[in-house]
Design a protein around this motif. Structure first.
Motif: not given
Length: 439
Positions: A77-85
């Protein structure tokens, strides 16, 4: 059973031998936050760990499907994106949030035992534009009216407030839950209008966490009875006999009265009075015109009137010098004496001074010149003149008749004229002593 017991014993021995490891496990703390987001906007989910010992962090959706495992996204689901890890945080964004995305998301930390923290995503759906409706488009003063305001399809339910001008009014709300888990709120407002409400806005204000300054308004249109006022154009002071009277009737209302009527209460308007539109004109006033004059104006709402009470005062008078005093003065002149002039002036002068002053001005009550006083003064003057004439007449009567002298006294017995002259007391020898006096 033996294996189970051996495992437990090994765990206990491990904890006693390595107490630092126990401290690490206990001190790790996984936290997250609930999120409220307006439909169509972006939500941020943050899984945070304190004192992480390189344990794995992952994020699950409400269906417990893995969204992110460390920095990898298994869910397509491309609407979920990693902002910080990092070792201490996994932060993920969800764009274009819809109502289907609402639910409980799970932050999971792979420790022994595993730790979980929950982030509830609440999707806010703003209501549609508020709709305000009025039962009556045109209102009449003194009547009750009703207005409604509706905020449709919102989540959660909206709150509605009412303002009339700068005053808040209480409404009666009604909340309905629709089939798609939305809320429709309707508020009903009832109030009585006055003429001061004409042109005043009534505002429906919608309070919702998804929107600010959301409102609708409607301006009131109120009809009211005329306001009537009679203005005296002339005279400016007291209304006196012989003067003219002009009155103007001022009438204002909504709708504006097109016609005004003049009448006299309990009587007829004087026949020679002139009525022109809103003006009433009466000339040559007298006391028979006293009474209450009324101006009546009407429109579609009703009629109103104003009264003017007319009281006609006496005309201001100046009393002239009595003619009898002048006649008396003429008679005295013919008798060759002028000694009565000062007396006549002293008697008549006081009567003229108060007669030239109208004592009624400014006192508001009818008062007249005292004619009895003036008549009394004139009578006294006439009586004094008559007495003076009588005295003068008697005086002149006493000095009128045959004129006698003493020149021939002693000559009656003389034998001849020469002897008479010699014997007379008034002879030439005494001529110097004989003198006559005239008054």
């Amino acid at each position: 059973m033996a294996n189970t017991g051996s495992g437990s014993l090994a765990t206990i021995l491990f904890l006693f031998m390595f107490p630092a490891a126990l401290h690490k496990v206990v001190s790790q703390n996984l936290v997250t936050d609930n999120v409220s987001v307006v439909e169509g906007e972006m939500a941020i989910i943050s899984c945070r760990v304190k004192n992480n010992d390189d344990s794995v962090i992952q994020l699950l959706n409400p269906n417990r499907q893995t969204i992110y495992f460390r920095d990898m996204r298994p869910l397509k689901d491309a609407r979920f994106q990693l902002v910080n890890f990092s070792d201490n945080e996994l932060r993920v964004s969800l764009s274009n949030v819809s109502l289907a995305d609402e639910g409980r998301y799970v932050c999971q930390l792979y420790t022994d035992p595993p730790q979980e923290a929950y982030a509830d995503i609440t999707v806010l759906i703003p209501p549609g534009n508020p709709i305000i409706e009025a039962r009556d488009e045109v209102l009449s003063e003194g009547n009750e009216t009703e207005m409604t305001c509706t905020a449709m399809s919102s989540k959660p339910a909206a709150a509605i407030r009412w303002m009339k001008g700068d005053k808040e009014l209480p409404g009666k709300p009604k909340v309905e839950l629709t089939y798609d888990r939305m809320y429709t709120v309707t508020s009903r407002l009832t109030f009585t209008v006055s003429r001061e409400d004409d042109g005043i806005p009534v505002v429906c204000i919608v309070d919702h966490p998804a929107v600010k300054d959301f409102q609708a308004q409607k301006y009131l249109e109120v009809q009211y009875k005329p306001e009537v006022k009679i203005v005296v154009e002339f005279p400016q002071g007291l209304t006196r006999e012989g003067e003219n009277l002009e009155l103007t009737c001022q009438a204002k209302g909504k709708p504006q009265p097109q016609r005004v009527n003049w009448l006299k209460v309990d009587d007829d308007v004087p026949s020679h009075a002139v009525i022109t539109g809103s003006d009433l004109y009466i000339e040559n006033l007298n006391k028979s015109y006293n009474g209450t004059y009324r101006c009546v104006a009407s429109n579609a709402v009703g009629e109103s009137y104003d009264d003017y009470i007319l009281y006609v005062y006496d005309a201001p008078t100046t009393t002239p010098i009595p003619t009898t005093a002048t006649t008396t003065t003429t008679i005295i002149t013919t008798t060759t004496t002028t000694t009565t002039y000062p007396e006549a002036n002293q008697d008549t002068a006081p009567s003229t001074e108060p007669a030239a002053h109208d004592s009624r001005a400014g006192e508001g009550a009818p008062r007249t010149v005292d004619h009895a006083v003036i008549g009394g003064v004139v009578a006294v003057v006439v009586f004094a003149m008559l007495c003076l004439l009588i005295v003068l007449g008697r005086y002149f009567a006493r000095h009128k008749g045959t004129y006698f002298t003493h020149e021939a006294k002693g000559a009656d017995d003389a034998a001849d004229a020469d002897t008479a002259i010699i014997n007379a007391e008034g002879g030439h020898t005494n001529s110097d002593e004989k003198k006559e006096y005239y008054i």
